[in-house]
Write an enzyme that holds these catalytic residues in place. Structure first.
Site, PDB file in Angstrom:
ATOM      1  N   CYS A   2      15.891  14.370  -1.702  1.00 28.63           N
ATOM      2  CA  CYS A   2      17.313  14.699  -1.851  1.00 28.63           C
ATOM      3  C   CYS A   2      17.966  14.937  -0.492  1.00 28.63           C
ATOM      4  CB  CYS A   2      17.467  15.965  -2.670  1.00 28.63           C
ATOM      5  SG  CYS A   2      16.708  15.878  -4.276  1.00 28.63           S
ATOM      6  N   ARG A  28      15.695   8.142   3.138  1.00 29.15           N
ATOM      7  CA  ARG A  28      14.741   9.168   2.707  1.00 29.15           C
ATOM      8  C   ARG A  28      14.339   9.023   1.249  1.00 29.15           C
ATOM      9  NH1 ARG A  28      14.578  13.873   6.269  1.00 29.15           N
ATOM     10  NH2 ARG A  28      15.228  12.975   8.206  1.00 29.15           N
ATOM     11  N   TRP A  74      16.741  12.875  -5.658  1.00 33.68           N
ATOM     12  CA  TRP A  74      15.437  12.294  -5.991  1.00 33.68           C
ATOM     13  C   TRP A  74      14.931  13.146  -7.150  1.00 33.68           C
ATOM     14  CZ3 TRP A  74      10.262  13.816  -6.117  1.00 33.68           C
ATOM     15  CH2 TRP A  74       9.320  12.775  -6.113  1.00 33.68           C
ATOM     16  N   ASN A  98      18.958  20.945  -2.943  1.00 31.28           N
ATOM     17  CA  ASN A  98      17.643  20.330  -2.679  1.00 31.28           C
ATOM     18  C   ASN A  98      16.596  21.382  -2.989  1.00 31.28           C
ATOM     19  OD1 ASN A  98      18.999  18.177  -1.656  1.00 31.28           O
ATOM     20  ND2 ASN A  98      18.284  18.398   0.456  1.00 31.28           N
ATOM     21  N   GLY A  99      15.524  20.967  -3.660  1.00 29.60           N
ATOM     22  CA  GLY A  99      14.448  21.917  -3.956  1.00 29.60           C
ATOM     23  C   GLY A  99      14.202  22.013  -5.447  1.00 29.60           C
ATOM     24  N   GLU A 474      -6.423   4.846   4.626  1.00 33.75           N
ATOM     25  CA  GLU A 474      -5.059   4.546   5.081  1.00 33.75           C
ATOM     26  C   GLU A 474      -4.690   3.107   4.703  1.00 33.75           C
ATOM     27  OE1 GLU A 474      -2.523   5.964   5.797  1.00 33.75           O
ATOM     28  OE2 GLU A 474      -1.298   4.629   7.007  1.00 33.75           O
ATOM     29  N   LYS A 478      -1.488   2.112   2.328  1.00 34.31           N
ATOM     30  CA  LYS A 478      -0.390   1.256   2.784  1.00 34.31           C
ATOM     31  C   LYS A 478      -0.123   0.161   1.768  1.00 34.31           C
ATOM     32  CE  LYS A 478       0.928   3.170   4.937  1.00 34.31           C
ATOM     33  NZ  LYS A 478       1.155   4.395   5.624  1.00 34.31           N
ATOM     34  N   GLU A 481       1.341   1.583  -1.756  1.00 31.53           N
ATOM     35  CA  GLU A 481       2.679   2.173  -1.777  1.00 31.53           C
ATOM     36  C   GLU A 481       3.792   1.142  -1.642  1.00 31.53           C
ATOM     37  OE1 GLU A 481       3.602   5.036   1.333  1.00 31.53           O
ATOM     38  OE2 GLU A 481       2.251   4.049   2.699  1.00 31.53           O
ATOM     39  N   HIS A 497     -22.516   3.482  -6.977  1.00 29.65           N
ATOM     40  CA  HIS A 497     -22.708   4.653  -7.850  1.00 29.65           C
ATOM     41  C   HIS A 497     -21.658   4.689  -8.956  1.00 29.65           C
ATOM     42  CE1 HIS A 497     -25.920   6.194  -5.383  1.00 29.65           C
ATOM     43  NE2 HIS A 497     -25.193   5.864  -4.319  1.00 29.65           N
ATOM     44  N   LYS A 593      10.999   9.580   1.858  1.00 32.12           N
ATOM     45  CA  LYS A 593      10.480   9.646   3.228  1.00 32.12           C
ATOM     46  C   LYS A 593      10.054  11.060   3.605  1.00 32.12           C
ATOM     47  CE  LYS A 593       9.460   8.006   7.221  1.00 32.12           C
ATOM     48  NZ  LYS A 593       8.171   7.307   7.244  1.00 32.12           N
TER      49      LYS A 593
HETATM   50  C1  F6R Z   1       2.710   7.167   3.508  1.00 32.09           C
HETATM   51  C2  F6R Z   1       3.536   8.278   3.931  1.00 32.09           C
HETATM   52  C3  F6R Z   1       3.261   9.616   3.351  1.00 32.09           C
HETATM   53  C4  F6R Z   1       3.442  10.707   4.425  1.00 32.09           C
HETATM   54  C5  F6R Z   1       3.302  12.098   3.798  1.00 32.09           C
HETATM   55  C6  F6R Z   1       3.419  13.199   4.826  1.00 32.09           C
HETATM   56  O1  F6R Z   1       3.016   6.003   4.195  1.00 32.09           O
HETATM   57  O2  F6R Z   1       4.431   8.126   4.705  1.00 32.09           O
HETATM   58  O3  F6R Z   1       1.998   9.688   2.776  1.00 32.09           O
HETATM   59  O4  F6R Z   1       2.490  10.516   5.420  1.00 32.09           O
HETATM   60  O5  F6R Z   1       4.300  12.269   2.828  1.00 32.09           O
HETATM   61  O6  F6R Z   1       4.647  13.176   5.457  1.00 32.09           O
HETATM   62  P1  F6R Z   1       4.892  13.905   6.841  1.00 32.09           P
HETATM   63  O7  F6R Z   1       4.043  13.213   7.847  1.00 32.09           O
HETATM   64  O8  F6R Z   1       6.342  13.738   7.093  1.00 32.09           O
HETATM   65  O9  F6R Z   1       4.476  15.332   6.659  1.00 32.09           O
END
Ligand code: F6R
Length: 598
Positions: A2, A28, A74, A98-99, A474, A478, A481, A497, A593
Site C-alpha cells: 500500500c 511497489r 494491496w 497502510n498496515g 534464489e 526468481k 515469482e 528421499h 516490492k
Molecule cells: C524476491 C524479493 C523478495 C524480497 C523480500 C525482502 O525477488 O524481492 O523476496 O527479497 O520481500 O525484502 P527486503 O529486502 O526489502 O527486506
C-alpha cells in the site's frame, strides 16, 4: 505494498500532486486506488479497482482542491474491489491506511453495538469508525487519536481528514510515514520518493507519534499529546526518477546494471587491506545470526556458507517472520545481521526490535538510505544498488552478497585464517568484477534457448550442495515469482528421499556445481534424475563434458564471487522464461516490492 500520499496547500491544486505521488509508488505493487479531497466544505471520494490511470480517468477534469489524501491498496482484509479500496469514510472522518488492524473484529462488534454500520470487509473502515466514535465522544480529534493509539493493536500509517477542518492528521505505528515540508504547502507520504518532485525536506514519524499538517505548519506530538521537536531531514539521494533506458523491463535493466552496482557497493573496501579493515570488526562474536526475508534471506544463506567455511564462525540464518516468535538464544557474543533492500520489511523490522529489546548488537545491510531498519539499527552498511524498481530483486541481492563477502574476508583476515596474499588476490577479482561478469551478462542466446525449452513446463527443480544449494533457492524463487512456474530448490542429496518421485520425462532440473570438493556428488545426483527422464542444466566453472547435460559455463573465481556469477544466469533464464509466457515481469501478480505488513 500500500502507498499513501497527502497534500495541503494555500493555492495549488493538490489533485495532480496526489496522482503523481501514487504513480511514483505504483512499482511497489497494489490492486486498487483511491483519492479524496475537500472543496468548499464538500468531500469527494473516488475509488477504483485497478490502476492509478483508471482512477485518474474517474476524477472530474476540472476538479480542484487544496486538501486531499490518496492511496494505493494491496489487499489484506477483504477482496480486491472498489468498496474495500481506500479512502474509507465514516461520520466526519476519512482515512487512508497502510498496515493491519489486528483487533479489528473485536472493535467492529463494539462499534456495531453502538450503532455503527460498515459497508466493506476492510479493517480500515473499522479504524475509521473508531476514530469517528472517539471524535464524537471527546469533541477533539487530538483526544480521539490518543485514545485510538491506546486501543488499536497492529500496524498503521494513517492519513486522516475531517469534513470540517483544513488540516491533515497523521498517525504512525510499525508502518513508515513521513511529512514533507514545502513552501505554502506540505505533503505526507508513506515513502519519500512520492513527494521528491515537490520537496527534499521531510520529518520522519516514529511509532506512536501523530501529527497535524496545515498548509503553513507541521506539528508532531507523542502519544500523550505533547509536542515533539523533530529534526528536518534533507533527502540526499538522486531525485531523478529511474527509467528503463534501452531495456524493455526494469528487471532486465537492473540485471544488466550489476557490473556497476556490485563494484559501487564494495568500492570503499577493496583497494587495500587497510580499506578492507574499515569494515566492522566481528572478532568478539561467537555466533552470527542473519535475519531477513525472501531473496535477502537467501543472500544470508550464501553468507552463512562463507562465514562457516572460511572464518570458522558459527552462523545461523533465520526467516524474520519465524525469528520474531521463537526463542533466539541471544547474548552479548551474538551479532545479529539484518539484510533488507527496502529497509521497511515489517517482519525484519520487528525482529530487529526484538534484538534491540534484548540489548544485543545489530548490523544492517540495507539498500534504501534512512529507511526504518537503517535508522533503528546499531550500525548500517549500505549496498549501493540504487533504486530497484522491478519487484523481483536482482541487483540488490548481488550487492548484498558482495558486501557480505567483503565483510567475511575482513573477518578471515582478522582471525588470521587468510594470509594477506590470498586476500589481495580475491580483492583483485572483485576489482575486475565488471570484466568477469561481461560474458555472463552477454550469454543471451543460451538463456533464450533454455527459456524456450522450459517455458511451457509446470514444475522445475533446482539443486545444489553447500553454497550451491543456497543459490538454487534464489534461482527457484526468481523463476516462480515472475513466470508463475512452480519451481522448488532441494539439497542435491535430498531428492532421492522423496522428491525424485516427481521427476518424469522432460522435467527440467537446474543445478550449479561450483565447489570442486563436492561437484562430483552433485553431478551424480544429476545423473540420477537424467536416468529418470529429466532434462538437466548445469552452471559450472569445471571443464566438464557431458552430452546429456546443457552446460552454462562461468569463469573460475574464488568462492567469494561464486554466488554472484552463478545467480546471474538464473536471473536471466527466469527473465526470458517469463517474457515468453507474456507475464507482467516488473509487477508480478499478487506481489509487492516493499512488504510492510506481517
Ligand atoms: C524476491 C524479493 C523478495 C524480497 C523480500 C525482502 O525477488 O524481492 O523476496 O527479497 O520481500 O525484502 P527486503 O529486502 O526489502 O527486506
Amino acid at each position: 505494498m500500500c502507498g499513501i500520499v497527502g497534500s495541503i496547500s494555500t493555492k495549488t491544486n493538490i489533485i495532480p500532486i496526489l496522482l503523481d505521488g501514487l504513480k511514483t509508488l505504483e512499482y511497489r505493487g497494489y490492486d486498487s486506488a483511491g483519492l479524496s479531497y475537500i472543496k468548499d466544505g464538500n468531500l469527494t471520494i473516488n475509488k477504483v479497482k485497478g490502476r492509478v490511470k483508471d482512477l485518474e480517468k474517474n476524477i472530474k477534469k476540472d476538479a480542484f482542491s487544496n486538501i486531499g489524501i490518496a492511496h494505493t491498496r494491496w489487499a489484506t482484509h477483504g477482496k480486491v474491489n472498489e468498496i474495500n479500496a481506500h479512502p474509507h469514510h465514516v461520520g466526519k472522518i476519512t482515512i487512508v491506511h497502510n498496515g493491519i488492524i489486528e483487533n479489528f473484529n473485536k472493535l467492529k462488534h463494539k462499534l456495531e453495538d453502538k450503532g455503527y454500520k460498515f459497508k466493506s470487509e476492510s479493517d480500515t473502515e473499522i479504524a475509521t469508525g473508531l476514530l469517528d466514535y472517539y471524535y464524537n465522544k471527546y469533541q477533539s480529534i487530538d483526544k480521539a487519536i490518543q485514545k485510538f493509539i491506546k486501543k488499536v493493536d497492529g500496524s498503521y500509517a494513517i492519513c486522516l481528514i475531517l469534513d470540517n477542518e483544513d488540516a491533515i492528521y497523521v498517525i504512525k505505528k510499525d508502518s513508515p510515514l513521513i511529512i514533507g515540508k514545502g513552501k505554502d504547502e506540505n505533503y505526507i507520504a508513506s515513502d519519500v520518493p512520492a513527494i521528491l518532485k515537490y520537496t527534499k525536506n521531510y520529518y520522519i514519524l516514529e511509532d506512536y507519534e501523530y501529527g497535524k499538517v496545515t498548509n503553513e505548519k507541521i506539528t508532531i506530538y507523542d502519544k500523550d499529546g505533547n509536542i515533539i521537536k523533530k529534526e528536518l531531514k534533507e533527502y540526499q539521494g538522486s531525485t531523478r526518477t529511474s527509467d528503463k533506458g534501452i531495456y524493455e523491463h526494469y528487471m532486465l535493466k537492473e540485471i544488466m546494471e550489476q557490473n556497476t552496482t556490485i563494484r559501487k557497493t564494495i568500492d570503499p573496501y577493496i583497494s587495500s587491506i587497510n580499506d578492507l579493515l574499515k569494515l566492522p570488526d566481528l572478532t568478539k562474536y561467537e555466533r552470527i545470526d542473519i535475519i531477513a526475508c525472501g531473496t535477502a534471506m537467501y543472500a544470508g544463506l550464501a553468507a552463512k556458507y562463507l562465514f562457516e567455511e572460511y572464518t570458522n564462525t558459527k552462523c545461523e540464518v533465520f526467516l524474520a517472520s519465524e525469528y520474531r516468535y521463537q526463542n533466539n538464544f541471544l547474548n552479548d557474543k551474538v551479532l545479529s545481521i539484518f539484510i533488507s533492500q527496502s529497509g521497511e520489511t515489517a517482519d525484519t523490522l520487528a525482529a530487529l526490535k526484538k534484538v534491540k529489546e534484548n540489548k544485543c548488537d545489530s548490523l544492517g545491510i540495507v539498500n534504501v538510505k534512512e529507511s526504518s531498519i537503517a535508522r533503528n539499527i546499531d550500525k548500517v552498511l549500505y549496498t549501493e544498488a540504487g533504486t530497484e524498481i522491478a519487484v523481483a530483486s536482482t541487483k540488490a541481492y548481488t550487492a548484498q552478497v558482495a558486501l557480505l563477502s567483503t565483510l567475511i574476508l575482513a573477518h578471515a583476515y582478522r582471525k588470521q585464517i587468510f594470509k594477506e596474499e590470498k586476500i589481495i588476490k580475491i580483492l583483485e577479482e572483485f576489482k575486475n568484477i565488471d570484466q568477469i561478469l561481461k560474458p555472463i551478462l552477454e550469454n543471451t542466446d543460451l538463456y533464450k534457448k533454455i527459456a524456450d525449452e522450459i517455458y511451457e513446463k509446470n514444475d522445475i527443480f533446482y539443486i545444489g550442495r553447500g553454497l550451491d544449494y543456497a543459490l538454487a533457492m534464489e534461482g527457484a524463487l526468481k523463476l516462480k515469482e515472475i513466470s508463475y512456474i512452480h519451481s522448488e530448490a532441494y539439497a542435491a542429496g535430498e531428492l532421492k528421499h522423496g522428491t525424485i518421485s516427481l521427476i518424469t520425462q522432460g522435467t527440467p532440473v537446474f543445478a550449479s556445481a561450483t565447489n570442486k570438493k563436492i561437484n562430483s556428488k552433485t553431478i551424480s545426483n544429476l545423473k540420477e534424475v537424467i536416468s529418470r527422464g529429466a532434462k538437466c542444466y548445469l552452471i559450472t566453472d569445471e571443464d566438464f563434458k557431458d552430452n546429456s547435460i546443457q552446460l552454462i559455463k562461468i569463469k573460475k573465481v574464488s568462492m567469494f564471487l561464486k554466488p554472484i556469477l552463478t545467480v546471474i544466469p538464473y536471473q536471466l533464464i527466469a527473465y526470458y522464461t517469463a517474457k515468453l509466457k507474456g507475464c507482467d515481469i516488473d509487477k508480478p501478480r499478487n506481489l509487492a516490492k516493499s512488504v510492510t505488513v506481517e
